[in-house]
Design a protein around this motif. Structure first.
Motif, PDB file in Angstrom:
ATOM      1  N   ALA A  53       0.860  -1.182   0.000  1.00  0.00           N
ATOM      2  CA  ALA A  53       0.000   0.000   0.000  1.00  0.00           C
ATOM      3  C   ALA A  53       0.894   1.228   0.000  1.00  0.00           C
ATOM      4  O   ALA A  53       1.961   1.238   0.638  1.00  0.00           O
ATOM      5  N   SER A  54       0.479   2.274  -0.718  1.00  0.00           N
ATOM      6  CA  SER A  54       1.286   3.487  -0.779  1.00  0.00           C
ATOM      7  C   SER A  54       0.391   4.710  -0.800  1.00  0.00           C
ATOM      8  O   SER A  54      -0.771   4.652  -1.219  1.00  0.00           O
ATOM      9  N   SER A  55       0.963   5.822  -0.376  1.00  0.00           N
ATOM     10  CA  SER A  55       0.260   7.101  -0.337  1.00  0.00           C
ATOM     11  C   SER A  55       1.220   8.187  -0.798  1.00  0.00           C
ATOM     12  O   SER A  55       2.402   8.176  -0.429  1.00  0.00           O
ATOM     13  N   LEU A  56       0.722   9.124  -1.614  1.00  0.00           N
ATOM     14  CA  LEU A  56       1.554  10.210  -2.122  1.00  0.00           C
ATOM     15  C   LEU A  56       0.781  11.515  -2.090  1.00  0.00           C
ATOM     16  O   LEU A  56      -0.388  11.555  -2.495  1.00  0.00           O
ATOM     17  N   THR A  70      -3.611   7.290  -3.579  1.00  0.00           N
ATOM     18  CA  THR A  70      -3.541   6.150  -2.670  1.00  0.00           C
ATOM     19  C   THR A  70      -3.685   4.897  -3.519  1.00  0.00           C
ATOM     20  O   THR A  70      -4.606   4.805  -4.338  1.00  0.00           O
ATOM     21  N   ARG A  71      -2.776   3.961  -3.342  1.00  0.00           N
ATOM     22  CA  ARG A  71      -2.789   2.743  -4.151  1.00  0.00           C
ATOM     23  C   ARG A  71      -2.587   1.525  -3.254  1.00  0.00           C
ATOM     24  O   ARG A  71      -1.906   1.598  -2.229  1.00  0.00           O
ATOM     25  N   GLY A  72      -3.145   0.416  -3.693  1.00  0.00           N
ATOM     26  CA  GLY A  72      -2.936  -0.845  -2.999  1.00  0.00           C
ATOM     27  C   GLY A  72      -2.915  -1.992  -3.990  1.00  0.00           C
ATOM     28  O   GLY A  72      -3.579  -1.938  -5.036  1.00  0.00           O
ATOM     29  N   ALA A  73      -2.129  -3.016  -3.695  1.00  0.00           N
ATOM     30  CA  ALA A  73      -2.048  -4.175  -4.582  1.00  0.00           C
ATOM     31  C   ALA A  73      -1.738  -5.406  -3.746  1.00  0.00           C
ATOM     32  O   ALA A  73      -1.054  -5.329  -2.715  1.00  0.00           O
ATOM     33  N   ASP A  94      -6.824   5.343  -6.049  1.00  0.00           N
ATOM     34  CA  ASP A  94      -7.648   6.548  -5.925  1.00  0.00           C
ATOM     35  C   ASP A  94      -6.716   7.737  -6.162  1.00  0.00           C
ATOM     36  O   ASP A  94      -5.811   7.992  -5.366  1.00  0.00           O
ATOM     37  N   LEU A  95      -6.917   8.458  -7.288  1.00  0.00           N
ATOM     38  CA  LEU A  95      -6.019   9.532  -7.693  1.00  0.00           C
ATOM     39  C   LEU A  95      -6.790  10.822  -7.877  1.00  0.00           C
ATOM     40  O   LEU A  95      -7.884  10.831  -8.450  1.00  0.00           O
TER      41      LEU A  95
END
Length: 527
Positions: A53-56, A70-73, A94-95
């Motif tokens: 999971a990442s957040s930018l 916010t991304r997740g895989a 979610d961008l």
């Protein structure tokens, strides 16, 4: 053959077998960049899993350039038996992104932080939520290997630009691939056959975009559907040890259909069908130590998407497929301290898609007549010194170079003018010194030695530029690392990319400025 011009990118997903048990990464720096990523993997018997999971968040170099994501895989694997394995993939994103827009050349080079006035007034944005689920199963035997699977994607795009776009996407696909190793008399042989079937649906609505990205009156609505089938076969015949003859054939069938569902404007309904046969012929010479020399002659074809079709326009309703014949000769390999990957190519295109920027976020599309893309792509990695300053240290040079010679081929309107939008020469390089302790320092350069045209008439160009950077850090044997990355140290004002037009001038708003001086840093921990 290929269904698009150019090469392919091979993405390999990390799994519970190949990844660290836990990884944490934190980054931050100029223009309000804040980024975090957490990843973990596990393996137990025949089961494994990997999740990330990442957040930018980023304020952006330019005004109205802020964004966040916010991304997740995740993927989950099951080795049912030594010869059967299946894997499930899940991805979500979610961008939210503001769009600063294109500037005139003078603005881009003197006031690169500016945003286009129209983008500010209407609050241009590109916001997307999406998810993807996919599966792949592999079955192996002494005679063959089979891979089969499928995927589904759903996505919503909210895109206030010259109009307020609200698009809902649904994509579905399935694939089957089989490889065999039959012998042909005294010759070893490898045969691959496969099929890809995929379809897409777009429920699109376009509204008036009011100041502040407010949705106004409905202006158009339609449902789009695309269906695509690709069948292919490729055979690799070993003529003698190290020398293979490769033959291939691909069949593509594509359809595009739009159904207008808005009664208050011109009917935009329409349909087009396309089909192609793409052959390929190649030679692969395997030298000692894994080095290779190769040559390929192939056809490719690309059916237009709904971005290239417009059924209310007589010309665009008949948009033709882009076709190309490409010859490529190259070599790749490693010898002692030198690694290389070099290819020379020439692609002769018919009906190349060209996207012309009309301003305000609006574009038109046309088929060019005959065009040529030819050039060189080269990569080099050279370790030229060891034990230079201390025992066990290493110095290396990495270079990536592209020579792009793209031009019209006796076009009625443009003669033999250069095609706009791509630099003729592009070079990136890094000189790296690494100490045995884990510390390293690496000055870097990016160089475009001459500006490139932004219009078919070759009347308007960008400017040449050179960027200097420096990356330094420390990688500990225990699994943690830290880095500092300084970019564009001279704070050079330059044009990073551009849109294109048939005719342009320096006052045309086609130019995207590059970022100014920036410093980033980060920490990474692996267990």
């Amino acid at each position: 053959g290929s269904n698009a011009l150019g090469g392919a990118i091979h993405f390999v997903s990390p799994t519970g077998y190949s990844s660290d048990r836990l990884r944490l990464r934190l980054d931050g720096g100029s223009f309000g960049l804040r980024r975090a990523q957490l990843a973990g993997s596990a393996q137990n018997g025949s089961y494994d899993a990997h999740m990330t999971a990442s957040s930018l968040d980023n304020d952006g170099f330019r005004a109205h350039g802020e964004g966040k994501s916010t991304r997740g895989a995740a993927n989950f694997g099951w080795r049912i038996s030594p010869n059967v394995e299946t894997r499930l993939y899940l991805i979500g994103a979610d961008l939210d992104q503001r769009i600063p827009g294109s500037l005139t050349r003078e603005q881009a080079l003197r006031q690169p932080r500016l945003a286009a006035a129209g983008n500010l007034n209407l609050d241009y944005q590109r916001n997307m939520q999406s998810w993807r689920v996919a599966s792949k199963t592999t079955l192996r035997s002494d005679l063959a290997t089979f891979e089969l699977g499928g995927y589904a994607i759903e996505k919503q795009l909210i895109h206030p630009i010259f109009q307020y776009l609200d698009y809902q996407y649904e994509d579905r696909g399935a694939f089957l691939r089989a490889s065999f190793n039959p012998t042909l008399g005294p010759y070893a042989n490898r045969l691959v056959i496969g099929a890809n079937l995929f379809e897409g649906h777009i429920d699109n609505q376009q509204f008036q975009n009011l100041p502040g990205a407010q949705r106004g009156t409905l202006l158009s609505a339609a449902k789009d559907r695309s269906d695509n089938l690709a069948l292919y076969a490729e055979n690799q015949l070993l003529l003698r040890p190290g020398l293979s003859l490769i033959t291939g054939l691909q069949y593509l069938d594509a359809s595009r259909e739009r159904k207008d569902r808005f009664e208050n404007d011109v009917d935009t309904s329409g349909a087009q069908n396309y089909d192609f046969f793409n052959p390929k012929l190649g030679v692969l010479w395997e030298l000692a130590h894994g080095n290779q020399v190769f040559a390929n002659l192939s056809r490719s074809a690309e059916a237009p998407s709904f971005g290239e079709l417009n059924f209310t326009n007589a010309a665009l309703a008949e948009t033709r497929a882009q076709r190309a014949t490409t010859l490529e000769i190259g070599t790749r390999g490693t010898r002692e301290s030198l690694s290389w990957d070099v290819a020379i190519y020439r692609a002769e295109l018919r009906n190349e898609f060209q996207f012309f920027d009309l301003g305000g976020g609006s574009f038109s599309v046309t088929n060019a007549d005959d065009t040529v893309h030819q050039g060189i792509e080269a990569g080099l990695d050279w370790s030229f010194a060891q034990n230079l300053l201390a025992a066990g240290d290493r110095s290396s040079l990495r270079l990536a170079y592209a020579f792009n010679d793209f031009f019209f081929d006796n076009d009625v309107s443009w003669g033999s003018n250069e095609l706009p939008g791509a630099p003729r020469h592009f070079l990136r390089g890094e000189l790296r010194y690494a100490h045995l302790s884990g510390a390293y320092v690496a000055p870097q350069v990016e160089w475009v030695p001459q500006g490139y045209d932004v219009d078919n008439a070759n009347l308007t160009q960008t400017r040449d530029y050179a960027l200097l950077g420096l990356r330094a850090g420390y990688e500990a044997a225990s699994g943690w690392s830290v880095y500092i990355d300084a970019r564009n140290l001279a704070d050079t004002k330059y044009i990073a990319s551009s849109s294109v037009a048939a005719l342009a001038s320096a006052s045309s708003a086609l130019f995207e400025p590059g970022d100014g001086r920036a410093i980033f840093g980060g920490l990474s921990f692996r267990w």
